[in-house]
Design an enzyme around this catalytic site. Structure first.
Site, PDB file in Angstrom:
ATOM      1  N   ASP A  64      99.550  -7.098  53.574  1.00 10.07           N
ATOM      2  CA  ASP A  64     101.213  -6.713  53.320  1.00 10.07           C
ATOM      3  C   ASP A  64     101.669  -5.729  54.451  1.00 10.07           C
ATOM      4  O   ASP A  64     102.651  -5.103  54.130  1.00 10.07           O
ATOM      5  CB  ASP A  64     101.293  -6.478  52.073  1.00 10.07           C
ATOM      6  CG  ASP A  64     100.487  -5.051  51.629  1.00 10.07           C
ATOM      7  OD1 ASP A  64      99.803  -4.660  52.491  1.00 10.07           O
ATOM      8  OD2 ASP A  64     100.799  -4.624  50.562  1.00 10.07           O
ATOM      9  N   HIS A 104      94.421  -7.712  83.268  1.00 11.47           N
ATOM     10  CA  HIS A 104      95.048  -7.377  82.082  1.00 11.47           C
ATOM     11  C   HIS A 104      94.052  -6.680  81.176  1.00 11.47           C
ATOM     12  O   HIS A 104      94.135  -6.941  79.898  1.00 11.47           O
ATOM     13  CB  HIS A 104      95.562  -8.779  81.278  1.00 11.47           C
ATOM     14  CG  HIS A 104      96.684  -9.297  81.905  1.00 11.47           C
ATOM     15  ND1 HIS A 104      97.260 -10.762  81.843  1.00 11.47           N
ATOM     16  CD2 HIS A 104      97.575  -9.056  82.928  1.00 11.47           C
ATOM     17  CE1 HIS A 104      98.156 -10.860  82.494  1.00 11.47           C
ATOM     18  NE2 HIS A 104      98.563  -9.877  83.001  1.00 11.47           N
ATOM     19  N   ASP A 144      98.687   1.189  84.424  1.00  8.27           N
ATOM     20  CA  ASP A 144      99.748   0.264  84.471  1.00  8.27           C
ATOM     21  C   ASP A 144     100.176   0.458  83.130  1.00  8.27           C
ATOM     22  O   ASP A 144      99.865  -0.043  81.939  1.00  8.27           O
ATOM     23  CB  ASP A 144      99.353  -1.136  84.565  1.00  8.27           C
ATOM     24  CG  ASP A 144     100.616  -1.976  84.927  1.00  8.27           C
ATOM     25  OD1 ASP A 144     101.703  -1.430  84.401  1.00  8.27           O
ATOM     26  OD2 ASP A 144     100.481  -3.162  85.208  1.00  8.27           O
ATOM     27  N   ASP A 150     107.920  -0.300  84.111  1.00  5.56           N
ATOM     28  CA  ASP A 150     106.735  -0.908  84.458  1.00  5.56           C
ATOM     29  C   ASP A 150     106.195  -0.166  85.676  1.00  5.56           C
ATOM     30  O   ASP A 150     106.601  -0.885  86.550  1.00  5.56           O
ATOM     31  CB  ASP A 150     106.691  -2.367  84.408  1.00  5.56           C
ATOM     32  CG  ASP A 150     105.624  -3.282  84.619  1.00  5.56           C
ATOM     33  OD1 ASP A 150     104.660  -2.685  84.431  1.00  5.56           O
ATOM     34  OD2 ASP A 150     105.871  -4.578  84.964  1.00  5.56           O
ATOM     35  N   HIS A 170      97.826 -12.181  92.112  1.00  5.48           N
ATOM     36  CA  HIS A 170      99.165 -12.254  91.394  1.00  5.48           C
ATOM     37  C   HIS A 170     100.142 -12.190  92.362  1.00  5.48           C
ATOM     38  O   HIS A 170     100.129 -11.783  93.550  1.00  5.48           O
ATOM     39  CB  HIS A 170      99.297 -11.386  90.360  1.00  5.48           C
ATOM     40  CG  HIS A 170      98.974  -9.892  90.890  1.00  5.48           C
ATOM     41  ND1 HIS A 170     100.238  -9.215  91.252  1.00  5.48           N
ATOM     42  CD2 HIS A 170      97.962  -8.947  90.842  1.00  5.48           C
ATOM     43  CE1 HIS A 170      99.593  -8.082  91.901  1.00  5.48           C
ATOM     44  NE2 HIS A 170      98.257  -7.826  91.264  1.00  5.48           N
ATOM     45  N   HIS A 223     108.428  -9.108  89.859  1.00  2.40           N
ATOM     46  CA  HIS A 223     109.176  -9.683  88.714  1.00  2.40           C
ATOM     47  C   HIS A 223     110.260  -9.086  88.283  1.00  2.40           C
ATOM     48  O   HIS A 223     110.601  -7.770  88.554  1.00  2.40           O
ATOM     49  CB  HIS A 223     108.359 -10.075  87.385  1.00  2.40           C
ATOM     50  CG  HIS A 223     107.646  -8.750  86.768  1.00  2.40           C
ATOM     51  ND1 HIS A 223     108.305  -7.904  86.069  1.00  2.40           N
ATOM     52  CD2 HIS A 223     106.300  -8.282  87.111  1.00  2.40           C
ATOM     53  CE1 HIS A 223     107.389  -6.850  85.739  1.00  2.40           C
ATOM     54  NE2 HIS A 223     106.405  -7.083  86.371  1.00  2.40           N
ATOM     55  N   HIS A 254     108.873  -8.588  81.493  1.00  7.62           N
ATOM     56  CA  HIS A 254     109.033  -9.663  82.701  1.00  7.62           C
ATOM     57  C   HIS A 254     110.315 -10.370  82.195  1.00  7.62           C
ATOM     58  O   HIS A 254     110.560 -11.010  81.369  1.00  7.62           O
ATOM     59  CB  HIS A 254     107.597 -10.628  82.490  1.00  7.62           C
ATOM     60  CG  HIS A 254     106.392 -10.086  82.820  1.00  7.62           C
ATOM     61  ND1 HIS A 254     105.313 -10.728  82.438  1.00  7.62           N
ATOM     62  CD2 HIS A 254     106.212  -9.009  83.490  1.00  7.62           C
ATOM     63  CE1 HIS A 254     104.516  -9.991  83.064  1.00  7.62           C
ATOM     64  NE2 HIS A 254     104.821  -9.043  83.553  1.00  7.62           N
ATOM     65  N   GLU A 292     104.552  -4.913  93.251  1.00  8.10           N
ATOM     66  CA  GLU A 292     103.610  -4.222  92.472  1.00  8.10           C
ATOM     67  C   GLU A 292     102.157  -5.101  93.356  1.00  8.10           C
ATOM     68  O   GLU A 292     101.485  -5.858  92.731  1.00  8.10           O
ATOM     69  CB  GLU A 292     103.376  -4.599  91.126  1.00  8.10           C
ATOM     70  CG  GLU A 292     104.014  -5.858  90.744  1.00  8.10           C
ATOM     71  CD  GLU A 292     103.675  -5.880  89.245  1.00  8.10           C
ATOM     72  OE1 GLU A 292     102.701  -5.518  88.670  1.00  8.10           O
ATOM     73  OE2 GLU A 292     104.625  -6.320  88.588  1.00  8.10           O
ATOM     74  N   TYR A 344      91.858  -6.267  94.264  1.00 11.50           N
ATOM     75  CA  TYR A 344      91.033  -6.050  93.383  1.00 11.50           C
ATOM     76  C   TYR A 344      89.434  -6.800  93.969  1.00 11.50           C
ATOM     77  O   TYR A 344      89.428  -7.721  94.064  1.00 11.50           O
ATOM     78  CB  TYR A 344      91.344  -7.034  92.040  1.00 11.50           C
ATOM     79  CG  TYR A 344      93.008  -6.591  91.852  1.00 11.50           C
ATOM     80  CD1 TYR A 344      93.233  -5.469  91.050  1.00 11.50           C
ATOM     81  CD2 TYR A 344      93.957  -7.362  92.270  1.00 11.50           C
ATOM     82  CE1 TYR A 344      94.513  -5.160  90.751  1.00 11.50           C
ATOM     83  CE2 TYR A 344      95.332  -7.102  91.917  1.00 11.50           C
ATOM     84  CZ  TYR A 344      95.601  -5.973  91.323  1.00 11.50           C
ATOM     85  OH  TYR A 344      96.867  -5.752  91.139  1.00 11.50           O
ATOM     86  N   ARG A 400      96.263  -0.926  92.440  1.00  8.18           N
ATOM     87  CA  ARG A 400      97.581  -1.662  92.299  1.00  8.18           C
ATOM     88  C   ARG A 400      98.316  -0.333  92.497  1.00  8.18           C
ATOM     89  O   ARG A 400      98.321   0.607  91.893  1.00  8.18           O
ATOM     90  CB  ARG A 400      97.679  -2.600  91.085  1.00  8.18           C
ATOM     91  CG  ARG A 400      99.196  -2.852  91.193  1.00  8.18           C
ATOM     92  CD  ARG A 400      99.441  -3.992  89.800  1.00  8.18           C
ATOM     93  NE  ARG A 400      99.209  -3.917  88.584  1.00  8.18           N
ATOM     94  CZ  ARG A 400      98.108  -3.934  88.009  1.00  8.18           C
ATOM     95  NH1 ARG A 400      96.990  -4.880  88.256  1.00  8.18           N
ATOM     96  NH2 ARG A 400      97.839  -3.757  86.660  1.00  8.18           N
ATOM     97  N   GLU A 446     102.619   0.048  91.709  1.00  7.11           N
ATOM     98  CA  GLU A 446     103.802  -0.743  91.135  1.00  7.11           C
ATOM     99  C   GLU A 446     104.984   0.233  90.964  1.00  7.11           C
ATOM    100  O   GLU A 446     105.064   1.382  90.287  1.00  7.11           O
ATOM    101  CB  GLU A 446     103.711  -1.471  89.817  1.00  7.11           C
ATOM    102  CG  GLU A 446     104.788  -1.949  89.136  1.00  7.11           C
ATOM    103  CD  GLU A 446     104.174  -2.776  87.995  1.00  7.11           C
ATOM    104  OE1 GLU A 446     103.177  -2.449  87.280  1.00  7.11           O
ATOM    105  OE2 GLU A 446     105.070  -3.901  87.575  1.00  7.11           O
TER     106      GLU A 446
HETATM  107  N1  GLY Z   1     102.376  -4.498  83.325  1.00  7.57           N
HETATM  108  C1  GLY Z   1     102.696  -5.949  83.351  1.00  7.57           C
HETATM  109  C2  GLY Z   1     103.069  -6.084  85.044  1.00  7.57           C
HETATM  110  O1  GLY Z   1     102.854  -5.336  85.634  1.00  7.57           O
HETATM  111  O2  GLY Z   1     103.683  -7.225  85.191  1.00  7.57           O
HETATM  112 MN    MN Z   2     102.785  -3.184  85.441  1.00 11.81          MN
HETATM  113 MN    MN Z   3     104.801  -5.409  86.720  1.00 10.14          MN
END
Ligand code: GLY
Ligand code: MN
Ligand code: MN
Length: 431
Positions: free
Chosen positions: A34, A237, A254, A265, A344, A348, A355, A378, A382, A399, A401
């Site tokens: 619940d 991720h 991140d 982000d 990647h 975005h 996103h 970003e 890796y 990374r 970003e």
């Molecule tokens: N944290 C998700 C991205 O960087 O797209």
């Molecule tokens: Mn991110």
């Molecule tokens: Mn991002």
């Protein structure tokens, strides 16, 4: 705040004319038994109304009054004692500016009337199957009255086609919220850099971020924070955030808070013990150069593909220079040899959703950026522990970003307060 919601509804009404839009609130999600997941309103519903209660429905009708109808949970003193206050029908009218409001139980009877004699229904079919049934039942009831001369919507249109175009270009008020979210996130990253020490667990650093976000009034994370040390920095991720950090490793964070329904982000990568090793710095500087080249390419008229291509160019050349991939660079780009290490895209859209919504292609072509759009830049490298790279580079993940606003003159890096050059990062880690 009311003013902006009203202006947004008016823009939506103008764009759907002659039409009706039906948006259900986000459903409540059960976590276990619940216990419910924390509730967050659907971004489109919040965008148009600021109404954040579950079990509600928004109907905009451009053809006739009422132009703005809200169906809401009725007041209920017993339930409100347990769960907190509800706006109720009166609150929907008085506080949220609805032209008409009904208890949600009246939807089956009222919705057909709102659909009558309107040619287009803007409704997202297939997202909430149970709600689809209620909308289709309402359509059936309108159709059943065709012999009386009542017309029914003959087109069902994706509401995102209108709303997500509006959301893609941020207003001054939206940008103000995004700047505030980013400034809180910046403080979180700075504190994480200052407090991280060898021997700490990743979740302790996550707690540092979480404490800053909460202390400064952000409602929640915009997405699950990634706090990945050592080889975990190479897992895109990574989310367990439960490893003990060792001296000499990098930590990739991140993380971004959400404030007033707007996301930030941001990623920074820094050395756990305060100084980069030679190899870490080599990789770091390639990513930084790539990111700066992509930021430089961000301007009205540019496409995300062009911005990505800049990062690809710099990263491929850098990896070839270090002997991690074979050159020459143009051939490494052509044959996508960088891809096992940079898998990647670079950007975005960013807004209410991390996103964010908005079409990336228009008439089959990558979309040109316009002032008022916000995107991330970003790039990353890796190098997994089992990668084909020379051993000294294995296990390095970087990374960087930032959140970037497209401005008439070019771009504004909204997150520039967070240190980024290798030397500045080292200084922040020793603060
Ligand atoms: N944290 C998700 C991205 O960087 O797209
Ligand atoms: Mn991110
Ligand atoms: Mn991002």
């Amino acid at each position: 705040m009311m003013t902006d919601f009203k202006a947004r509804r008016q823009r939506a009404l103008d764009a759907i004319h002659p039409g009706v839009m039906v948006l259900p609130a986000a459903p409540v999600a059960i976590r276990n038994n619940d216990v419910e997941h924390d509730y967050r309103q659907d971004s489109d519903v919040h965008y148009l109304t600021g109404f954040d209660e579950p079990e509600s429905v928004v109907v905009l009708n451009s053809v006739r009054e009422p132009h703005y109808t809200l169906f809401v949970r009725p007041r209920d003193p017993e339930r409100e004692t347990w769960d907190g206050a509800r706006a109720g029908v009166d609150g929907a009218l008085e506080r949220f500016g609805a032209d008409a409001a009904h208890p949600i139980a009246a939807l089956a009877d009222e919705l057909p009337r709102l659909l009558e004699d309107v040619p287009s229904l803007h409704y997202r079919l297939g997202l909430e199957r149970r709600f689809d049934e209620r909308v289709l039942a309402a359509l059936d009831r309108v159709r059943a009255r065709a012999k009386l001369g009542v017309a029914w919507p003959t087109r069902i249109v994706e509401p995102g086609a209108v709303l997500h175009e509006l959301r893609l270009r941020k207003s001054r008020e939206e940008l103000e919220l995004m700047r505030r979210a980013i400034s809180i996130t910046a403080e979180g990253h700075l504190e994480a850099m200052a407090q991280t020490k060898p021997g700490m667990f990743e979740y302790e650093v996550e707690a540092v971020l979480r404490a800053v976000f909460s202390r400064r009034g952000a409602e929640r994370h915009a997405y699950s924070p990634i706090v990945g040390s050592g080889p975990n920095a190479t897992v895109l991720h990574y989310r367990s955030n439960d490893r003990q950090m060792q001296a000499g490793e990098l930590l990739l964070i991140d993380a971004g808070c959400e404030l007033g329904y707007y996301a930030s982000d941001i990623t920074r990568t820094f050395p756990v013990s305060g100084s980069f090793s030679k190899e870490q710095r080599e990789i770091y500087e390639i990513v930084l150069d790539a990111q700066l080249a992509s930021i430089e390419a961000t301007r009205p008229g540019a496409t995300l593909d062009e911005i990505h291509a800049k990062s690809v160019e710099v990263i491929a050349a850098g990896l070839a220079r270090l002997g991690i991939i074979a050159g020459p660079p143009p051939e490494a780009v052509e044959q996508q040899r960088y891809k096992p290490y940079f898998m990647h895209k670079t950007s975005h859209y960013l807004g209410m959703d991390v996103h964010d919504v908005g079409a990336y292609f228009v008439e089959g072509k990558p979309r040109a950026l316009e002032p008022g759009m916000v995107l991330t830049v970003e790039p990353g490298i890796y190098i997994g522990e089992r990668a084909a790279a020379p051993e000294r580079y294995r296990g390095i993940g970087v990374r960087i970003e930032d959140d970037v606003l497209v401005s008439p003159e070019g771009r504004i890096v909204l997150s520039e307060a967070i240190p980024k050059s290798a030397d500045d990062v080292e200084r922040a880690c020793r603060a």
